[in-house]
Design an enzyme around this catalytic site. Structure first.
Site, PDB file in Angstrom:
ATOM      1  N   GLU A 165      17.058  58.976  10.110  1.00  0.00           N
ATOM      2  CA  GLU A 165      16.304  60.085  10.693  1.00  0.00           C
ATOM      3  C   GLU A 165      14.865  59.911  10.240  1.00  0.00           C
ATOM      4  O   GLU A 165      14.499  60.301   9.143  1.00  0.00           O
ATOM      5  CB  GLU A 165      16.889  61.422  10.230  1.00  0.00           C
ATOM      6  CG  GLU A 165      16.316  62.617  10.972  1.00  0.00           C
ATOM      7  CD  GLU A 165      14.883  62.922  10.557  1.00  0.00           C
ATOM      8  OE1 GLU A 165      13.953  62.610  11.335  1.00  0.00           O
ATOM      9  OE2 GLU A 165      14.701  63.448   9.455  1.00  0.00           O
ATOM     10  N   GLU A 174       6.251  59.238  12.234  1.00  0.00           N
ATOM     11  CA  GLU A 174       6.618  58.774  10.895  1.00  0.00           C
ATOM     12  C   GLU A 174       6.866  57.276  10.844  1.00  0.00           C
ATOM     13  O   GLU A 174       7.399  56.764   9.853  1.00  0.00           O
ATOM     14  CB  GLU A 174       7.859  59.528  10.405  1.00  0.00           C
ATOM     15  CG  GLU A 174       7.611  60.997  10.122  1.00  0.00           C
ATOM     16  CD  GLU A 174       8.829  61.696   9.521  1.00  0.00           C
ATOM     17  OE1 GLU A 174       9.851  61.011   9.284  1.00  0.00           O
ATOM     18  OE2 GLU A 174       8.749  62.904   9.281  1.00  0.00           O
TER      19      GLU A 174
END
Length: 697
Positions: A165, A174
């Site tokens: 994740e 990210e």
């Protein structure tokens, strides 16, 4: 910001009670005074702040997310076993170790979990051990890109299941693209299974005047819609910032926007490795407008296909576009604050007619997305470029602040003040940042205006508005020291919005009190000061969901999380103030107590403000409470009609929903658990020291 911020640290002697810990002097900007104060902090303050703000708990409270990940893991493990192979799982960014433990209890043969954030990797080891999986999961405190494979490596052999994740509101912010690409090249077998398998980005082209207030500066009008100040074309047509505007779109009223193009998939990201990873891409989709209007922006969200068969889909859509809404499922749409929706503003508005063909351009690089829209296909490279602010406004101020500048209800109250208290002999000193509406005073005949405008970019915007409107009786002061260069005896009115870029919580703008009090001795005794009073108010509430961002887990999907809860609690106690800033309009709540006034600050008289008081928030009618909210009301000239609130926009009734001001952030104290009991709060204010503290008893 009025004063420059300097960061220096000095080590102090070890604490006698714990010789392993050191304290440090840190020079930190005090938003109430504008000064850099020396404060004592734990030597590991930055470390604890990073832990406290990591938002792991918010994500782990997301039951749907957790269960979809586990269902997809079960499918992946069963599929690998059906091939006659051992299920070798790699968990990238394991956090608490939750996904690794799910893999372990569902039959994975080997599991390697990597976590580069040291406090979390240490926590994961403890959580995994306390749940009985110490011998099944190997935690490596490294980034996945630093892992080695081989007999002496971190991984003895390549894995055939990847679970991770590494997503944010923007999906790829990210570094998801580089993480997946590296894993497939170096850490995974060719026929591996990835959880999640893919992602799809959705865009909805809309006209939304409410959201556009956060992006474009508008002309200033009076009650008769007569333009008082015109905004230069350079600012009006500025492409703005391409930065994502993350927002809980479900809190926007359906009546606040007009859908030009309904939600459509615009970009797909294949995490499986079956197709090459593309780090920079642009797509064009030719579409027909379903309604006429101004195409101003896209609402964006994404979903994850968790498994290879597409049985398990995790959607981040707002309620009107969510699959569960379309299927008329009666359960609530899952609430998330770690993955919310976003707005991307077009570089320019495009007026379209119903059924007109338009072309939506969707772009991304390794970390971000952006969009454009055209009515023809004669495109140039500029339409694919990431928009950059050219006017300075979008760099100087947050989107919330731009919306505040555009708030005409607020501006009309300033206008009434100017009309009632300004004449041809008035000389005004503005002690605020970015208060461009103050130029209206010149239009109304004031003799001279002084603006203390220390923000360089905001000063540039102010200068351009002055020039564009041919205003000649204005002097801009670029620093507090410049006040010494003018004869303050000529000043008849001191005015503050008040707003300062250094402010985080509403009462931080009491920097106005500090500045005005410092120059008070240099002023004519008859000088008028506006606003006259500041009221700090509070109210107990029950949030639908916001409390989850601070609530302990205790357990998650059957796994004990005590070590994680202890880590977050310790770090929060060290690094966090107990009252934090949040845009409460995005987080529904009901009032469970009456509002009370904690303090009244007389801004007109100045002097020493130092008081301590205890207040009780009485929880009424058997309601439960999970938070206490705080805000400020600025009483401009004493008239109730002139009061500007940073809190509720309508009178509050206990047991009813609260509508909050959309152009400020309020303060909130989130209780660790819900309570039916009254809440006592000790409130301390010392404006000489620049200190406002809340202590809950």
């Amino acid at each position: 910001m009025i004063f420059s911020q300097i960061s220096r640290k000095i080590l102090l002697k070890p604490n006698i009670k714990n010789t392993c810990k050191m304290s440090i002097f840190v020079q930190k900007l005090n938003p109430l005074t504008g000064n850099n104060d020396w404060v004592i902090q734990n030597e590991e303050y930055d470390y604890h702040q990073e832990v406290a703000r990591s938002a792991f708990a918010d994500m782990l409270h997301d039951t749907e997310r957790n269960q979809l990940y586990e269902n997809a893991l079960i499918s992946a493990i069963n599929e690998i076993h059906s091939r006659g192979k051992k299920a070798k799982v790699l968990d990238i960014g394991t956090g608490t170790g939750l996904l690794s433990m799910m893999a372990a209890r569902n039959g994975a043969d080997s599991i390697v979990a990597c976590e580069a954030f040291k406090p979390m990797s240490e926590c994961a080891v403890k959580v995994i051990e306390s749940n009985g999986f110490k011998d099944k999961i190997n935690v490596i405190p490294k980034r996945s890109t630093d892992l080695s494979v081989g007999p002496e490596g971190d991984l003895k052999e390549k894995c055939n299941i990847l679970v991770t994740e590494v997503f944010d509101t923007e999906l790829i912010g990210e570094g998801a693209l580089s993480t997946f690409s590296h894993a497939h090249k170096h850490l995974l077998e060719n026929d591996c299974i990835v959880v999640p398998e893919s992602a799809t980005v959705y865009a909805q082209v809309v006209e939304c005047p409410l959201a556009q207030n956060w992006n474009k500066l508008k002309d200033f009008y009076n009650d008769d819609l007569e333009i008082l100040l015109k905004i230069p074309d350079l600012i009006k047509t500025c492409p703005g910032s391409s930065a994502v505007h993350d927002i809980q779109l479900s809190q926007l009223p359906l009546s606040s926007f007009n859908s030009i193009v309904p939600p459509i998939p615009v970009l797909r990201f294949d995490w499986s490795g079956k197709t090459p990873f593309v780090f920079t891409r642009s797509t064009i989709q030719s579409l027909k407008a379903v309604s006429h209007g101004k195409a101003q922006m896209v609402f964006m969200w994404w979903d994850l296909q968790m498994d290879i068969e597409g049985k398990h889909i995790l959607s981040c859509a707002p309620y009107w576009a969510h699959p569960k809404s379309k299927e008329k499922i009666t359960v609530d749409i899952p609430w998330r604050d770690h993955w919310i929706q976003a707005i991307y503003y077009f570089p320019e508005e495009v007026r379209v007619e119903k059924d007109q063909e338009i072309h939506l351009i969707s772009c991304h690089d390794e970390y971000s997305l952006w969009f454009n829209l055209r009515t023809d296909l004669k495109l140039t490279d500029i339409h694919y470029l990431n928009p950059i602010c050219e006017c300075g406004l979008h760099v100087a101020f947050s989107r919330t602040r731009i919306g505040q500048i555009n708030d005409m209800k607020r501006n009309k109250k300033y206008l009434r003040l100017f009309e009632n208290h300004i004449d041809k002999n008035s000389v005004l000193l503005f002690l605020s940042e970015g208060f461009y509406y103050g130029l209206v005073a010149a239009k109304l005949g004031a003799k001279h205006l002084y603006f203390l405008e220390t923000n360089i970019l905001s000063k540039r915007v102010l200068e351009s508005i002055i020039k564009f409107n041919n205003i000649n009786n204005v002097t801009i002061l670029k620093s507090i020291d410049d006040l010494k260069l003018i004869d303050l005896k000529d000043v008849t009115v001191i005015f503050g919005e008040p707003y300062f870029t250094s402010s985080i919580l509403p009462w931080d703008n009491l920097l106005f009190f500090y500045l005005s009090d410092n120059v008070r001795t240099l002023l004519n005794r008859e000088v008028e000061i506006y606003p006259r009073k500041c009221l700090i108010k509070g109210m107990a509430v029950k949030f639908d969901h916001l409390h989850k961002i601070r609530a302990p887990l205790i357990s998650c999907e059957g796994f004990l999380m005590k070590h994680f809860d202890d880590l977050i609690l310790e770090s929060s106690n060290i690094s966090d103030d107990n009252v934090e800033a949040q845009p409460l309009w995005e987080y529904p709540c009901i009032a469970v107590s009456d509002e009370i006034t904690l303090a009244e600050v007389n801004l007109a008289n100045g002097g020493n403000i130092n008081l301590e008081s205890t207040h009780t928030f009485s929880i009424q009618n058997g309601l439960s409470c999970n938070g206490v909210t705080f805000w400020v009301e600025w009483c401009i000239d004493g008239s109730p009609k002139s009061t500007i609130s940073t809190g509720p926009v309508h009178p509050v009734s206990v047991g009813k929903s609260v509508e909050w001001d959309k152009y400020t952030r309020q303060g909130v104290y989130l209780l660790p658990s819900s309570t039916l009991e009254n809440i006592n709060c000790r409130f301390c204010i010392d404006l000489n020291e620049g200190s406002i503290k809340f202590k809950f008893l």
